[in-house]
Design a protein around this motif. Structure first.
Motif, PDB file in Angstrom:
ATOM      1  N   SER A   1      37.464 -10.503  27.466  1.00 32.61           N
ATOM      2  CA  SER A   1      37.724 -11.353  26.313  1.00 32.61           C
ATOM      3  C   SER A   1      38.355 -10.551  25.178  1.00 32.61           C
ATOM      4  O   SER A   1      38.172  -9.332  25.072  1.00 32.61           O
TER       5      SER A   1
ATOM      6  N   SER B   1      30.689  -5.903  30.864  1.00 31.18           N
ATOM      7  CA  SER B   1      31.334  -5.978  32.174  1.00 31.18           C
ATOM      8  C   SER B   1      30.450  -5.242  33.183  1.00 31.18           C
ATOM      9  O   SER B   1      29.847  -4.222  32.854  1.00 31.18           O
TER      10      SER B   1
ATOM     11  N   ASN C   1      27.091   1.731  22.227  1.00 27.80           N
ATOM     12  CA  ASN C   1      28.096   0.701  22.525  1.00 27.80           C
ATOM     13  C   ASN C   1      27.429  -0.676  22.606  1.00 27.80           C
ATOM     14  O   ASN C   1      26.678  -0.945  23.531  1.00 27.80           O
TER      15      ASN C   1
ATOM     16  N   ARG D   1      25.586   3.389  30.572  1.00 24.54           N
ATOM     17  CA  ARG D   1      26.397   3.105  29.381  1.00 24.54           C
ATOM     18  C   ARG D   1      25.885   3.870  28.166  1.00 24.54           C
ATOM     19  O   ARG D   1      24.687   3.925  27.927  1.00 24.54           O
TER      20      ARG D   1
ATOM     21  N   HIS E   1      26.202 -13.937  25.331  1.00 23.56           N
ATOM     22  CA  HIS E   1      26.855 -15.119  25.904  1.00 23.56           C
ATOM     23  C   HIS E   1      25.989 -16.358  25.711  1.00 23.56           C
ATOM     24  O   HIS E   1      24.780 -16.314  25.951  1.00 23.56           O
TER      25      HIS E   1
ATOM     26  N   GLY F   1      33.109   0.617  21.912  1.00 23.20           N
ATOM     27  CA  GLY F   1      33.477   0.813  23.315  1.00 23.20           C
ATOM     28  C   GLY F   1      34.901   1.297  23.511  1.00 23.20           C
ATOM     29  O   GLY F   1      35.234   1.855  24.552  1.00 23.20           O
TER      30      GLY F   1
ATOM     31  N   ARG G   1      39.675  -5.648  20.244  1.00 26.44           N
ATOM     32  CA  ARG G   1      40.125  -5.440  21.633  1.00 26.44           C
ATOM     33  C   ARG G   1      41.007  -6.621  22.002  1.00 26.44           C
ATOM     34  O   ARG G   1      40.565  -7.756  21.942  1.00 26.44           O
TER      35      ARG G   1
ATOM     36  N   THR H   1      36.670 -14.018  32.835  1.00 31.37           N
ATOM     37  CA  THR H   1      37.336 -12.753  32.480  1.00 31.37           C
ATOM     38  C   THR H   1      37.031 -11.692  33.539  1.00 31.37           C
ATOM     39  O   THR H   1      37.906 -11.309  34.316  1.00 31.37           O
TER      40      THR H   1
ATOM     41  N   ARG I   1      30.054 -14.935  22.672  1.00 31.81           N
ATOM     42  CA  ARG I   1      31.111 -15.577  23.451  1.00 31.81           C
ATOM     43  C   ARG I   1      30.525 -16.718  24.259  1.00 31.81           C
ATOM     44  O   ARG I   1      29.410 -16.619  24.783  1.00 31.81           O
TER      45      ARG I   1
HETATM   46  O1  TXA Z   1      35.082 -10.725  28.839  1.00 27.37           O
HETATM   47  C1  TXA Z   1      34.189 -10.047  28.376  1.00 27.37           C
HETATM   48  O2  TXA Z   1      34.068  -9.826  27.144  1.00 27.37           O
HETATM   49  C2  TXA Z   1      33.152  -9.458  29.357  1.00 27.37           C
HETATM   50  C3  TXA Z   1      32.425 -10.615  30.023  1.00 27.37           C
HETATM   51  C4  TXA Z   1      31.273 -10.168  30.872  1.00 27.37           C
HETATM   52  O3  TXA Z   1      32.018 -11.521  29.058  1.00 27.37           O
HETATM   53  N1  TXA Z   1      32.286  -8.559  28.681  1.00 27.37           N
HETATM   54  C5  TXA Z   1      32.682  -7.326  28.257  1.00 27.37           C
HETATM   55  O4  TXA Z   1      31.689  -6.574  27.651  1.00 27.37           O
HETATM   56  O5  TXA Z   1      33.805  -6.909  28.392  1.00 27.37           O
HETATM   57  P1  TXA Z   1      31.813  -5.010  27.406  1.00 27.37           P
HETATM   58  O6  TXA Z   1      30.471  -4.594  26.947  1.00 27.37           O
HETATM   59  O7  TXA Z   1      32.335  -4.332  28.629  1.00 27.37           O
HETATM   60  O8  TXA Z   1      32.808  -4.870  26.223  1.00 27.37           O
HETATM   61  C6  TXA Z   1      32.429  -5.297  24.928  1.00 27.37           C
HETATM   62  C7  TXA Z   1      33.313  -4.661  23.877  1.00 27.37           C
HETATM   63  C8  TXA Z   1      33.023  -3.196  23.719  1.00 27.37           C
HETATM   64  O9  TXA Z   1      34.243  -2.510  23.461  1.00 27.37           O
HETATM   65  C9  TXA Z   1      32.119  -3.170  22.486  1.00 27.37           C
HETATM   66  O10 TXA Z   1      32.191  -1.945  21.792  1.00 27.37           O
HETATM   67  C10 TXA Z   1      32.654  -4.323  21.668  1.00 27.37           C
HETATM   68  O11 TXA Z   1      33.031  -5.293  22.627  1.00 27.37           O
HETATM   69  N2  TXA Z   1      31.619  -4.921  20.799  1.00 27.37           N
HETATM   70  C11 TXA Z   1      30.555  -5.662  21.155  1.00 27.37           C
HETATM   71  N3  TXA Z   1      29.805  -5.988  20.092  1.00 27.37           N
HETATM   72  C12 TXA Z   1      30.406  -5.448  19.021  1.00 27.37           C
HETATM   73  C13 TXA Z   1      30.114  -5.399  17.607  1.00 27.37           C
HETATM   74  N4  TXA Z   1      29.042  -6.001  17.095  1.00 27.37           N
HETATM   75  N5  TXA Z   1      30.976  -4.721  16.799  1.00 27.37           N
HETATM   76  C14 TXA Z   1      32.066  -4.111  17.308  1.00 27.37           C
HETATM   77  N6  TXA Z   1      32.379  -4.124  18.618  1.00 27.37           N
HETATM   78  C15 TXA Z   1      31.581  -4.767  19.464  1.00 27.37           C
END
Ligand code: TXA
Ligand code: MG
Length: 476
Positions: free
Chosen positions: A178, A140, A59, A55, A64, A224, A192, A32, A118
């Motif tokens: 993702s 990310s 958030n 950050r 992984h 996020g 998302r 991704t 993931r």
């Molecule tokens: O493709 C991807 O998902 C990438 C690669 C590195 O795996 N990671 C990624 O992580 O995009 P990040 O932190 O940039 O985005 C994660 C999103 C954020 O919008 C966050 O708020 C949401 O996922 N998220 C994560 N854990 C959550 C939870 N327990 N409840 C609600 N939202 C969550």
């Protein structure tokens, strides 16, 4: 911090795994986007991710894994439909939110009782996670707010000096993050859109809800998703209209700022060349290509040094939804219909204090007006005054990327509405179409006086006054 650059071979990945186990941050490629990883079971290691990215701490991070067996120490239970999703889409660009286990520190989940998990498809990513023998928490690998990195050079631009190591990989094949789906709600909810489409998911588990859509007014969403995101330095607008209409519009407005950038498709690029700096997202009928190119296209706009960016309207079906979501976020939801689009130019003397604040603050309040600013005698290329940047930031407006420019006759010629800070300034510019002071436009009398050389409090007052006036203006 000295960042080790590692190859994606056995030696490099082992070194990365060793650093991760020692509580350091390691950037790794995925299909991704690149991720900034740390040991998900080590709270102080995870803390370093938040520091490196800048950050917000509310958030949560995605955890992984490389093998399904790792799930038992991360989540409390696996809902039946989540199991079906894993069978269909793992390894791959799907993050599944489940109830978290005690082992996951609150820092990872930002205090929520859920965790997103993931299993990436990228073999380099999975090999790295396997060698680490840990679940890897990773957002990310961009500085918070910037476009996600999908190439080694983009990730180095953000993370060299901020992470302990960067593993060099191929450009990310998918290119958008993702899909995040919450499996703890009664109806599964996509928080998302991303690499796995809604249509693909519904084919496996039936109806899902899309968070933020008209159908869903519930909170919480992915924390996020509320932040300004994916943003290139220049302000961006989604332009609604046919290629012909956009072309006509650009012809008329091409001098509004010194350099306009247009994100477009191959089919339009030749026609728009010469009117603007173009960056193509590929063929019009190929969402995979658009997703793959999107984030580096936004970063390319930064490299070109454009002053404004226009982006095309994007469909909502299939993988397009993920592209559309990123573009709308990058544009701060600013959408303009070319048929009645208006350009508005704020003018002050030096274009480092009042007019950049007015530009940013007004643009945040009026997302359907194309806004810029200039000075009658500006130190071209200089940034905004730091007190002006701080004052705008207190109102939630980012003007740190502003560069001063001197107003030219060409710019004024492409402007529909000129707005000056004072009556004196208005008298100094050539009569041209509509021109007002900011107070006049708000139906009041007065001047926005120059705060230059004064205290932060004076800048803060000026910014708040500009905000009050901007929000009072209804119709243009
Ligand atoms: O493709 C991807 O998902 C990438 C690669 C590195 O795996 N990671 C990624 O992580 O995009 P990040 O932190 O940039 O985005 C994660 C999103 C954020 O919008 C966050 O708020 C949401 O996922 N998220 C994560 N854990 C959550 C939870 N327990 N409840 C609600 N939202 C969550
Ligand atoms: Mg991100």
């Amino acid at each position: 911090m000295q960042t080790e650059i590692l190859k994606a071979d056995k030696t490099g990945l082992s070194r990365g795994a060793e650093l991760l186990r020692a509580g350091e941050t390691v950037v790794f490629p995925t299909e991704t986007v690149y991720g900034l990883g740390a040991d998900a079971l080590n709270a102080s290691a995870v803390e370093k991710i938040f520091l490196a990215k800048g950050r917000p701490s509310d958030n949560p991070l995605i955890v992984h894994i490389a093998e399904k067996s790792a799930l038992s120490e991360i989540v409390r239970e696996i809902p039946e439909k989540a199991e079906l999703l894993m069978e269909s889409f793992w390894p791959g660009p799907l993050t599944i939110i489940m109830k978290k286990s005690e082992n996951i520190p609150p820092r990872v989940s930002a205090g929520l009782d859920t965790v997103g998990v993931r299993m990436p498809e990228s073999e380099v990513a999975r090999e790295f996670i396997k060698l680490s023998k840990r679940p890897v928490a990773a957002p990310s690998a961009n500085i918070s707010g910037r476009p996600s990195p999908t190439t080694f050079s983009d990730v180095c631009a953000d993370m060299n000096g901020r992470a302990a190591a960067i593993i060099e990989g191929e450009p990310s094949s998918v290119g958008v993050e993702s899909t995040v789906i919450d499996m703890t709600s009664d109806i599964p909810t996509v928080l998302r859109p991303g690499g796995i489409t809604l249509e693909q998911i519904e084919a496996v588990i039936g109806e899902v809800r899309l968070s933020g859509s008209a159908k869903d007014s519930r909170t919480p969403k992915a924390p996020g998703m509320k932040y300004r995101h994916y943003a290139p330095r220049a302000r961006m607008y989604i332009l609604k209209g046919s290629v012909e209409e956009v072309k006509a519009f650009l012809k008329e407005k091409k001098d509004f700022v010194p350099k306009i950038g247009v994100l477009c498709f191959d089919e339009m690029e030749a026609e728009l060349n010469g009117l603007s700096e173009t960056v193509s997202l590929g063929k019009m009928n190929c969402p995979e290509e658009a997703a793959h190119r999107l984030f580096s296209a936004l970063r390319k706009m930064d490299a070109l040094g454009v002053d404004l960016i226009f982006a095309p309207e994007i469909p909502e079906d299939g993988l397009w939804l993920a592209v559309r979501n990123r573009l709308y976020k990058a544009a701060g939801e600013s959408v303009v219909n070319v048929k009645n689009a208006k350009t508005l130019l704020f003018i002050c003397m030096g274009n480092t204090c009042r007019s950049p604040m007015a530009e940013g603050i007004f643009a945040a309040a009026h997302k359907n007006v194309i806004v810029s600013s200039a000075g009658l005698s500006a130190p071209d290329g200089e940034g905004a005054n730091e007190k002006a940047v701080a004052a705008a930031k207190k109102l939630g407006v980012e003007i740190g990327a502003h560069r001063a420019k001197t107003a030219t006759l060409e710019m004024l010629g492409a402007t529909d509405i000129v707005v000056t800070m004072t009556k004196g300034l208005k008298d100094m510019i050539p009569a041209w179409g509509e021109s007002y002071t900011l107070y006049e436009l708000a139906g009041e009398e007065g001047d926005v006086k120059d705060p230059y050389g004064q205290s932060q409090e004076v800048y803060d007052l000026t910014a708040r006054e500009i905000k009050r006036l901007s929000e009072k203006i209804k119709e243009l």
